[in-house]
Design a protein around this motif. Structure first.
Motif, PDB file in Angstrom:
ATOM      1  N   VAL A 161       0.840  -1.202   0.000  1.00  0.00           N
ATOM      2  CA  VAL A 161       0.000   0.000   0.000  1.00  0.00           C
ATOM      3  C   VAL A 161       0.878   1.255   0.000  1.00  0.00           C
ATOM      4  N   ILE A 162       1.937   1.236   0.770  1.00  0.00           N
ATOM      5  CA  ILE A 162       2.835   2.385   0.817  1.00  0.00           C
ATOM      6  C   ILE A 162       3.516   2.596  -0.535  1.00  0.00           C
ATOM      7  N   VAL A 163       4.016   1.534  -1.132  1.00  0.00           N
ATOM      8  CA  VAL A 163       4.668   1.650  -2.441  1.00  0.00           C
ATOM      9  C   VAL A 163       3.687   2.199  -3.469  1.00  0.00           C
ATOM     10  N   GLU A 164       2.474   1.689  -3.479  1.00  0.00           N
ATOM     11  CA  GLU A 164       1.451   2.185  -4.410  1.00  0.00           C
ATOM     12  C   GLU A 164       1.172   3.671  -4.166  1.00  0.00           C
ATOM     13  N   ALA A 165       1.115   4.074  -2.915  1.00  0.00           N
ATOM     14  CA  ALA A 165       0.819   5.469  -2.579  1.00  0.00           C
ATOM     15  C   ALA A 165       1.929   6.411  -3.035  1.00  0.00           C
ATOM     16  N   VAL A 166       3.193   6.019  -2.889  1.00  0.00           N
ATOM     17  CA  VAL A 166       4.268   6.904  -3.339  1.00  0.00           C
ATOM     18  C   VAL A 166       4.318   6.967  -4.860  1.00  0.00           C
ATOM     19  N   LEU A 167       4.067   5.840  -5.503  1.00  0.00           N
ATOM     20  CA  LEU A 167       4.068   5.829  -6.966  1.00  0.00           C
ATOM     21  C   LEU A 167       2.894   6.621  -7.538  1.00  0.00           C
ATOM     22  N   ASP A 168       1.764   6.637  -6.827  1.00  0.00           N
ATOM     23  CA  ASP A 168       0.602   7.434  -7.259  1.00  0.00           C
ATOM     24  C   ASP A 168       0.956   8.907  -7.418  1.00  0.00           C
ATOM     25  N   LYS A 169       1.876   9.386  -6.598  1.00  0.00           N
ATOM     26  CA  LYS A 169       2.273  10.808  -6.624  1.00  0.00           C
ATOM     27  C   LYS A 169       3.588  11.011  -7.365  1.00  0.00           C
ATOM     28  N   LYS A 170       3.932  10.041  -8.209  1.00  0.00           N
ATOM     29  CA  LYS A 170       5.091  10.148  -9.106  1.00  0.00           C
ATOM     30  C   LYS A 170       6.432  10.251  -8.386  1.00  0.00           C
ATOM     31  N   ALA A 171       6.564   9.548  -7.283  1.00  0.00           N
ATOM     32  CA  ALA A 171       7.853   9.479  -6.606  1.00  0.00           C
ATOM     33  C   ALA A 171       8.872   8.838  -7.544  1.00  0.00           C
ATOM     34  N   GLU A 172      10.115   9.249  -7.416  1.00  0.00           N
ATOM     35  CA  GLU A 172      11.160   8.743  -8.293  1.00  0.00           C
ATOM     36  C   GLU A 172      12.078   7.780  -7.563  1.00  0.00           C
ATOM     37  N   GLU A 173      12.606   6.818  -8.325  1.00  0.00           N
ATOM     38  CA  GLU A 173      13.564   5.826  -7.822  1.00  0.00           C
ATOM     39  C   GLU A 173      13.111   5.210  -6.505  1.00  0.00           C
ATOM     40  N   THR A 174      11.903   4.694  -6.507  1.00  0.00           N
ATOM     41  CA  THR A 174      11.336   4.078  -5.308  1.00  0.00           C
ATOM     42  C   THR A 174      11.939   2.690  -5.113  1.00  0.00           C
ATOM     43  N   VAL A 175      12.482   2.473  -3.919  1.00  0.00           N
ATOM     44  CA  VAL A 175      13.055   1.167  -3.576  1.00  0.00           C
ATOM     45  C   VAL A 175      12.554   0.750  -2.196  1.00  0.00           C
ATOM     46  N   SER A 176      12.506  -0.545  -2.001  1.00  0.00           N
ATOM     47  CA  SER A 176      12.273  -1.046  -0.648  1.00  0.00           C
ATOM     48  C   SER A 176      13.481  -1.894  -0.275  1.00  0.00           C
ATOM     49  N   LEU A 177      13.891  -1.741   0.963  1.00  0.00           N
ATOM     50  CA  LEU A 177      15.013  -2.500   1.497  1.00  0.00           C
ATOM     51  C   LEU A 177      14.476  -3.456   2.550  1.00  0.00           C
ATOM     52  N   ASP A 178      14.716  -4.734   2.358  1.00  0.00           N
ATOM     53  CA  ASP A 178      14.299  -5.756   3.314  1.00  0.00           C
ATOM     54  C   ASP A 178      15.415  -5.888   4.345  1.00  0.00           C
ATOM     55  N   LEU A 179      15.146  -5.407   5.543  1.00  0.00           N
ATOM     56  CA  LEU A 179      16.149  -5.365   6.603  1.00  0.00           C
ATOM     57  C   LEU A 179      16.019  -6.508   7.598  1.00  0.00           C
ATOM     58  N   ARG A 180      15.118  -7.439   7.331  1.00  0.00           N
ATOM     59  CA  ARG A 180      14.852  -8.484   8.317  1.00  0.00           C
ATOM     60  C   ARG A 180      16.055  -9.355   8.621  1.00  0.00           C
ATOM     61  N   LYS A 181      16.983  -9.500   7.697  1.00  0.00           N
ATOM     62  CA  LYS A 181      18.173 -10.322   7.948  1.00  0.00           C
ATOM     63  C   LYS A 181      19.395  -9.467   8.272  1.00  0.00           C
ATOM     64  N   THR A 182      19.155  -8.183   8.516  1.00  0.00           N
ATOM     65  CA  THR A 182      20.243  -7.259   8.817  1.00  0.00           C
ATOM     66  C   THR A 182      20.327  -7.050  10.323  1.00  0.00           C
ATOM     67  N   ASP A 183      21.509  -7.278  10.864  1.00  0.00           N
ATOM     68  CA  ASP A 183      21.708  -7.074  12.307  1.00  0.00           C
ATOM     69  C   ASP A 183      21.470  -5.624  12.668  1.00  0.00           C
ATOM     70  N   ASP A 184      20.885  -5.402  13.822  1.00  0.00           N
ATOM     71  CA  ASP A 184      20.662  -4.070  14.384  1.00  0.00           C
ATOM     72  C   ASP A 184      19.739  -3.179  13.552  1.00  0.00           C
ATOM     73  N   ALA A 185      18.934  -3.755  12.699  1.00  0.00           N
ATOM     74  CA  ALA A 185      17.996  -2.955  11.902  1.00  0.00           C
ATOM     75  C   ALA A 185      16.894  -2.420  12.802  1.00  0.00           C
TER      76      ALA A 185
END
Length: 130
Positions: A24-48
């Motif tokens: 839902v968040i990704v769709e919402a940012v893209l709706d307003k023409k956000a640029e270079e949208t990325v998601s970072l999966d931090l679940r396997k990152t220590d201290d995230a």
């Protein structure tokens, strides 16, 4: 002398609600023409500090604010979710929306280039959204 053992934050499993919130968040940012949208999966990152970061940028402060407001509105309407904390609306150069497991970073392009947040979390799994 006593010794304390520090325990890392237990990593959440990928739940349907977490995936839906991210989508839902990704769709919402893209709706307003956000640029270079990325998601970072931090679940396997220590201290995230969260399970996911969603990062994007805009070319004006007005657009940064519009993207952030759209995220807040869409998550409320679709999931009845509100951010636990938000920051940056005053100057709209870098707005952060904290949904606990998902943190959204909406930058003005120059600020994103300066802070290079993705480089700080380079070991996270990166997904580009178009």
């Amino acid at each position: 002398m006593s010794t304390k053992t520090l325990k890392a934050k237990p990593k959440a499993k990928k739940t349907p609600k977490l995936s839906l919130l991210r989508d839902v968040i990704v769709e919402a940012v893209l709706d307003k023409k956000a640029e270079e949208t990325v998601s970072l999966d931090l679940r396997k990152t220590d201290d995230a500090v969260a399970d996911f970061f969603i990062i994007c940028h805009a070319t004006s402060r007005v657009q940064v604010k519009a993207i952030a407001e759209n995220v807040i509105e869409k998550t409320r309407l679709a999931l009845n979710e509100k951010p636990l904390h938000s920051e940056g609306f005053g100057n709209s150069e870098w707005v952060v929306l904290d949904y606990f497991d998902v943190v959204v970073h909406i930058f003005l392009k120059e600020k994103r280039e300066f802070y290079q947040l993705e480089d700080l979390w380079h070991d996270a799994k990166r997904t580009e959204h178009v």
